[in-house]
Structures are given as C-alpha cells and as structure tokens.
Scaffold this motif. Sequence first.
Motif, PDB file in Angstrom:
ATOM      1  N   LEU A 593       0.843  -7.225  -5.099  1.00 21.66           N
ATOM      2  CA  LEU A 593      -0.024  -6.212  -4.484  1.00 21.66           C
ATOM      3  C   LEU A 593       0.568  -5.596  -3.224  1.00 21.66           C
ATOM      4  CD1 LEU A 593      -3.272  -8.363  -4.786  1.00 21.66           C
ATOM      5  CD2 LEU A 593      -2.865  -6.234  -6.045  1.00 21.66           C
ATOM      6  N   VAL A 594       1.649  -6.201  -2.699  1.00 21.93           N
ATOM      7  CA  VAL A 594       2.198  -5.713  -1.427  1.00 21.93           C
ATOM      8  C   VAL A 594       3.699  -5.464  -1.560  1.00 21.93           C
ATOM      9  CG1 VAL A 594       0.485  -6.954  -0.034  1.00 21.93           C
ATOM     10  CG2 VAL A 594       2.646  -8.086  -0.587  1.00 21.93           C
ATOM     11  N   SER A 595       4.215  -4.685  -0.615  1.00 21.70           N
ATOM     12  CA  SER A 595       5.660  -4.468  -0.630  1.00 21.70           C
ATOM     13  C   SER A 595       6.345  -5.359   0.405  1.00 21.70           C
ATOM     14  CB  SER A 595       5.971  -2.997  -0.359  1.00 21.70           C
ATOM     15  OG  SER A 595       5.362  -2.628   0.859  1.00 21.70           O
ATOM     16  N   GLU A 596       5.573  -6.004   1.274  1.00 22.90           N
ATOM     17  CA  GLU A 596       6.173  -6.837   2.327  1.00 22.90           C
ATOM     18  C   GLU A 596       6.571  -8.214   1.804  1.00 22.90           C
ATOM     19  OE1 GLU A 596       4.322  -6.966   6.091  1.00 22.90           O
ATOM     20  OE2 GLU A 596       3.290  -5.069   5.780  1.00 22.90           O
ATOM     21  N   ASP A 597       7.420  -8.838   2.555  1.00 28.29           N
ATOM     22  CA  ASP A 597       7.842 -10.208   2.242  1.00 28.29           C
ATOM     23  C   ASP A 597       6.728 -11.172   2.670  1.00 28.29           C
ATOM     24  OD1 ASP A 597       9.010 -12.663   1.981  1.00 28.29           O
ATOM     25  OD2 ASP A 597      10.695 -12.275   3.359  1.00 28.29           O
ATOM     26  N   VAL A 598       6.115 -11.849   1.725  1.00 26.10           N
ATOM     27  CA  VAL A 598       5.062 -12.802   2.080  1.00 26.10           C
ATOM     28  C   VAL A 598       5.499 -14.231   1.711  1.00 26.10           C
ATOM     29  CG1 VAL A 598       3.112 -11.207   2.046  1.00 26.10           C
ATOM     30  CG2 VAL A 598       3.829 -12.307  -0.093  1.00 26.10           C
ATOM     31  N   SER A 599       6.791 -14.437   1.704  1.00 26.58           N
ATOM     32  CA  SER A 599       7.297 -15.787   1.429  1.00 26.58           C
ATOM     33  C   SER A 599       6.846 -16.733   2.544  1.00 26.58           C
ATOM     34  CB  SER A 599       8.825 -15.772   1.378  1.00 26.58           C
ATOM     35  OG  SER A 599       9.309 -15.439   2.669  1.00 26.58           O
ATOM     36  N   ASN A 600       6.998 -18.026   2.289  1.00 25.63           N
ATOM     37  CA  ASN A 600       6.549 -19.016   3.277  1.00 25.63           C
ATOM     38  C   ASN A 600       7.263 -18.816   4.609  1.00 25.63           C
ATOM     39  OD1 ASN A 600       4.894 -21.212   3.916  1.00 25.63           O
ATOM     40  ND2 ASN A 600       6.623 -22.610   3.742  1.00 25.63           N
ATOM     41  N   ALA A 601       8.543 -18.448   4.559  1.00 23.05           N
ATOM     42  CA  ALA A 601       9.296 -18.279   5.802  1.00 23.05           C
ATOM     43  C   ALA A 601       8.823 -17.040   6.558  1.00 23.05           C
ATOM     44  CB  ALA A 601      10.778 -18.168   5.480  1.00 23.05           C
ATOM     45  N   ALA A 602       8.559 -15.957   5.810  1.00 20.68           N
ATOM     46  CA  ALA A 602       8.203 -14.693   6.474  1.00 20.68           C
ATOM     47  C   ALA A 602       6.729 -14.634   6.860  1.00 20.68           C
ATOM     48  CB  ALA A 602       8.544 -13.528   5.542  1.00 20.68           C
TER      49      ALA A 602
END
Length: 805
Positions: A593-602
């Motif tokens: 749903l998003v273009s941003e990095d939503v990884s655990n680190a970010a």
Amino acid sequence: MKSHARVVVIGGGIVGCSILYHLTKLGWKDVVLVERKELTAGSTWHAAGGFHALNSDMNVARLQAYTISVYREVQEISGQDVGMHLTGGLNMAATPERWDYLKAEWARHRVIGLETELVGPEEIRRMCPIVDTTDILGAIYDPKEGHLDPSGATHAYAKSARLAGAEIYRHTRVIELTPTPDGGWQVVTDKGTIRAEHVVNAAGLWAREVGHMVGANLPLIPMEHHYLITEDIPEVVAAKQMLPLALDLDGEIYMRQEGKGVLVGLYEHNAKPWALKGTPWDYGQNDLLPPALDRLTDHLERGFRRFPSVARAGIRRVVNGPFTFTPDGNPLVGPVPGLKNYWSACGVLAGFAQGGGIGLALSQWMVKGEPDGDIFAMDVARFGDYATPGYTTKKACEFYSRRFQMAYPNEIWPAARPTKTTPVYDALRGRNAVFGVSYGLEMPLYYAQEGEPAAETPSLRRSNAFPAVAAECQTVREGAGVLEASPFSKYEISGPGAAAWLDQLLACRLPGPGRIRLAPMLSPTARMMGDLTLMRLSESRFMIFGSGYLQAWHMRWFHEHLPASGVELRNLSEDLFGFALAGPSSRELLTRLVSEDVSNAAFPFMSARDMEVACAPAIVGRLSVSGELGYEIYVPAAYLHPLYSRITAAMEGLAARYFGVYALLSLRLEKSFGIWSREFSRDYTPTMCGMSRFVAYDKPTFIGRDAALRDRDAPPPRKLVTLDIEAVDADASGFEPIWLGGRLIGYTTSGGYGHCIGRSLAMGYVDTRVYDASSPLEVSVVGKRRAARILTEPPYDPAGTRMRT
Ligand SMILES: Cc1cc2nc3c(=O)[nH]c(=O)nc-3n(C[C@H](O)[C@H](O)[C@H](O)COP(=O)(O)OP(=O)(O)OC[C@H]3O[C@@H](n4cnc5c(N)ncnc54)[C@H](O)[C@@H]3O)c2cc1C
C-alpha cells in the motif's frame, strides 16, 4: 440574602440537599442552596422512598451503600426523623438464566463487601408471605434495603447543612446564570443576585432548563412513573414484622409495605416521556400527572399473579409522577465539559439510593479536586454531542422499559442505532460485521461466519460469536488481520509550547520525533487518568490516542491544564478514521500500500510518521495491541472508504481477513495487556497496575509526581495479575471474586477465552500481602467457583519478540 457565596446549589430536592450537607461536612461552610418553591418540590416529594445498594456497576454500588449509611448520621445531627425502615429486600428470579445472573451478582457482592444472601422459595415465603413463589427459583436477600420518608430525609440533610453554616433560600428561583471574568458566576434569582465561585445544577426535573442557562444540553428527560397503594391486606395486618422490599425482576414489578397495605410500582414497556419541550416552571409540590392505568394493564396482571393478595385488596391511591432518566440510567455528575466551575448533579433516577453517594463524590471533587474513587459510570463527561434530545429520548425510554430486564455483558441495546457510522459501515456490514457502539459510533465486534446470522445471542456464557472470533484470532497470529480502528480517540497537540505542556501533563518521558511512547497520565494523587499512546511526529507536533468513549473526559482534563497560549489542542477523533493491520504478514500488506521502506530497520517498533498510504495522506504508527507485528493507519474521514477498498485488494493472496474488537480483546489478554476501565482506572496507581515502568520518576516535574514517588516507595496493597482458569462454558467478565481457600484475596477486572493458547484467562487484582503465585486459587465464574492459578508471565510470547521484529 447573601451577595456572595463560595457555592450556590440550585435545587432543594434530595440530591441538592445532600450536596449542601456534604460540602459542609468537607469543610466548605460558605455555601447556599436556592429552591424555587419548598424543599422537595420536584420529583422528591412523591417518590416511593425505596433504597437499595445493588447496582451492576460496582463503584456505583459502593456509593449506594454509602448513601444508606449516611441517613442515620443526618438524622442524629439534625434531630429530624428520616422515617427509616430497614426491612431488607428480596430480588427474585423466576428463570434459570436470571437465577444464574443473581448467583454471579451475589459472588460480586463479596468483592465490594455487601452482606447479601442467596435464599430459596421457602425462605422467601417466610420473609414475605404475600409472594406466590410457584415459579421462583430463589432470590438475593439484601439486609440493607428498605424505605424511608422522602421529605424527612431531605429535611434531615438540609437541617444538618444549616447547623454547619449553610444557608437555604426557599421560594427563590434562579432565572439567569452569567459567567464572571474570574471564572465564577452571577446567579440571578427573582429575589436578587448572588456572586458565586461555583454553581451546582441539582435542579432535577428542571435540570435541562438550568443547563440551557449556560448553553449546556444535558442528556436527560423526565418520564412518567406509576405506583399504587392498596387498602389493608389481611396477611400484612397479621405479619409480625414489616415485609421486606420485594422485587420480581422477571415480572418487572416492585413491592413494599405501606401502612397495613402495600405499595406496588411498575416499569411498563410502553414508557412515556413527559414534558419533552421543557418542564413547566409552575409544576410543583402536590401536582401529579393523571393516572394512565390502561398502559399498565399487562404488568398489573403479572404483578397480581406474583402478589395475589394485592389483586384482592382495594386500591387506595394511584400516583403518577415524573422523574428524570438519562440514556443509560446513571446520573450526570461532575464538572460540565467546556464550562468553568459549573457542576452537574442531575439525571438521578434513584435519589434515595444514590443521593448520599452523589453528594459525597461531588463534594470531594469540588473541595479536593477529585473524587476518591472512580465514578466514571456517573460522570457527565461520559456522553458527547451525539446524545441529542432525540437520542436521549429513545435511549431513556428503552432504559425505562428494560429497567429490570437482564442486562447481559455481551448485549448492546438497539434504540437509536445507528447514531453515528463511519464511511465503511455499509461495506463492513456487507462482510457480516456484527456491530457494537462506542461513544455513539458503530464499531465491528466480529464478523459472523458464512451461513451464520449477523447477530450475537445475549448470554452469560460463551456466545454464538465464539467460533468466528476464534478464526479471527488465528488469522492475526498466523497471517494478517485488519481491524477498523476508527473508534479510538485522537488528539493533536502542536505549537511552540506543546512539548513543555505534555511533559508536565504526562508522567512518561516524551518520545523523540518519529517515535511513540506509552503515556500514563496521573491525577495529583497519582491515580491513573489515562493509559495513552503518545506519538511525536515532529519537534512540536504530537498525537495522543486513547479509548474513544473517553473523549469528553480526556478533553475536560486537557482543557483544565491547558496554558493560555503556545499550545494548540484539537480533538480529531471524528476527523481521522482508520485501520489497524496486525499479524506476521501485516508488513507485507502495508508494503503493498505504500512506496516507502517499512522494513524493520527503516520503520521499527514504536515509530511513527506521516506517510502516503494507497493515495491517502496518513499518519502511520507501528504499534501493537495484539502482540503481533502491527501498524495503525489514520486518514481524514473522506479517504476511509477508498483506503478500505485498496486494503481489501491488497489482502488478495495473503492469509488475511477483517477482525473485530472481540478478537482484539482475546489477543490482548493472551499478552496480559490491560485496558482502560478494566485494569486501568482512577481506582489504581501506577505501581498497582504495572504502569510504573512507563513513569519517568526522575523528571523534575509532572502532574502527580510527588504522590507517584510515594506510591513507588511504598509496597502497593494490591497488584495486577493474569489468571488461567479451569472454566468450562463461560469466562470471567469482571469483578468476580478470587479466592485462596476460604479467603477472598482479590477480584477480576476482565476475562475471556484465549483462543490461540486454548485457555480461559482473566486479569485482576490480588492482595499483595497474602498472594503467592504458586497457590491454587479459585475464581467465581457465573456464580460457580473454578480452579485458577496466577501466571507469572504473559501466556503468549512473553518476551514480546513477535511485535518487535
Ligand atoms: C412516582 C415516583 C416514585 C419514585 N420512587 C423512588 C424510590 O422508591 N426510590 C428512589 O430512590 N427514587 C424514587 N423516585 C425517584 C426520585 O424521586 C428522584 O430520583 C429524586 O427525587 C431526584 O431528586 P433531585 O433532587 O435530583 O430532583 P428534584 O426532586 O426534582 O429536585 C429538584 C429541585 O430543584 C428545584 N429547582 C429547579 N429549578 C430551579 C431553579 N431554577 N431555581 C431554584 N430551584 C430550582 C425544584 O423546585 C426542585 O425542588 C421516584 C420518583 C417518582 C416520580
């Protein structure tokens, strides 16, 4: 007449006079009461004068027990006889379900110290020979019930207050209230003006009008109510002692002795509101409404079957009088939100059972800044703007007509629904959502399974919702669940003074920009005022999230402490709606749903930021109530439906489904996460409820700091624990006793089934002096004692790794 007083109480009924007395008792002597006619000239004079301590809210029950105890005190001080008859009272059950309910209530009475007994039909007949017990299974007997003389009790309060220095002006009507620049009031009466620091609206039948004088719409309406007094009854004449009050809960009729006959009162189903356009100012003492016995015929017939000798006796008198009802039947007590020093003490339907407790709690609030216990069930701030006159009328009529009907813990009454919906209401209904209500807003409780009706059966035991909730919990633990999170309250705090103000208001350390913290909010005596979630979006912009139904309550507290400038506070609860994603696949769902990095680190646990989500400007926080990896997404209300469609599309191919509040409650129990009004409330301090680890004791200053330090340094008298219970077909629901052998050592605050660990769970408070986690305990569940044990760590993922990775 005085030209100045610290407090002007408007209204000389049982409630106003009790407040006047209690203010003097707590040391405020410069207090006056203004009464339009004679004392008792509203509902009070024609009341049946019955009182009882039983109430489904345990804190209200405590205040009712206090009310009963204070009558002797004012009788002694004033020398005025209150006409007390402590006859005891029988609350009878005629169905197995009702009998179970009474047994469960009896168990709860152990927790608050009410000395009630369970009695069988024979004992009932012995105590009250005019009851036909043919189908009666039993009763709760409360020795502290009885009746008194309404006028005597009111005058006893009034005289006791006068003896302590209070003044009472009769035949004096308040016609206008004007705020003064110093936060007080000009109380304009037809006999002159009093300048008051505080005003109390105890105007009973006219409380709406006295509210309108200051622009407040108090949600209450008067309703007609009948009772009948019979001629002498031979069994009553022959009885050696006075009959107890007898309440036939299933017949919805109450009875007490009056002279050598009885008084019988009814709550008919076709309830009739009175004076909806406003109570006439000329209505008063000795005025009654014309009897409408045709409305009561059905009920009377049932009553005659229960009390056959009443049918044979002649009727001496019929009384039809009005008194006020609120949407949920509890009074409206406390500071009216948005107004300074204007206090409410109205909407009281049981003035003789509650008047003393209201007087005490309100006086404590005014004199000491807060009432001693948690009285949210009575707080005027539990309602919001949605409680319009139309809503109030519908709910009050419903409450009146169901006054004695069983109130199941899982039942939501239908009147005035839906009042408020979010833009996805119809879409979620299409998915078989079964809705509940929070602060007037419909919210999904669970989603009925295919082929099942989208309605929950009211029950004291596990309901038909059980399998659907189990499936929802499983999906959240294994895949991804989507919860409509719109009902949470959301407040935005911004401006150059925002950080400094929040640092003072909240007991936690403030998070850095982009971070989230759990934020306990304390009263000056270190009682819990909130278990909030604080999100910092920039140096000077914050969001606070909390329980939706506490909006007016939170906002009143915030405003009491808000500085004159430098901080902008906005309640965005109904401007921002949203969804929570929960479960190990929720990151994958969000990524779609998003273009941003939503990884655990970010985007690690407890971080937050403004983000575009599926074309919508959103605030996204990574937090978790379920104990799984999770996110909350809030968008302006107009974006909610498109967001829903895009989330639904993104769920394709994932083990994902929508879930409701019931599943969330089960999941949070498995994690031993407390919630407001259950594990957290004004009854508890941070050390009792386990919140002390979020309190920044080393901050130089915050509200409640001194008391919080004392609380930290003294061992708490009770402590919050999680219990595993050997329950069979029902779970704890709150305020059930916890036993160690024959000894009562605590009580539950909430309970439910942990679907993923397959155990019945509860949270509750236990006495720290006696408990030992290894001792076998018992918990009363629907009146039956069940084996239980304390869990020393949360039953699911005790290390909390799942929500952090
Ligand atoms: C038929 C019947 C039976 C009942 N039976 C019971 C029972 O058994 N047990 C029980 O607990 N309760 C019973 N009740 C309910 C009970 O009567 C009410 O809960 C109680 O009287 C409410 O008291 P109050 O002081 O809030 O209001 P009220 O008694 O209405 O008093 C308000 C007072 O404010 C005055 N006032 C209003 N406006 C102004 C103004 N502008 N200026 C100055 N003065 C003003 C009025 O004149 C009035 O005296 C019964 C009621 C009825 C009608």
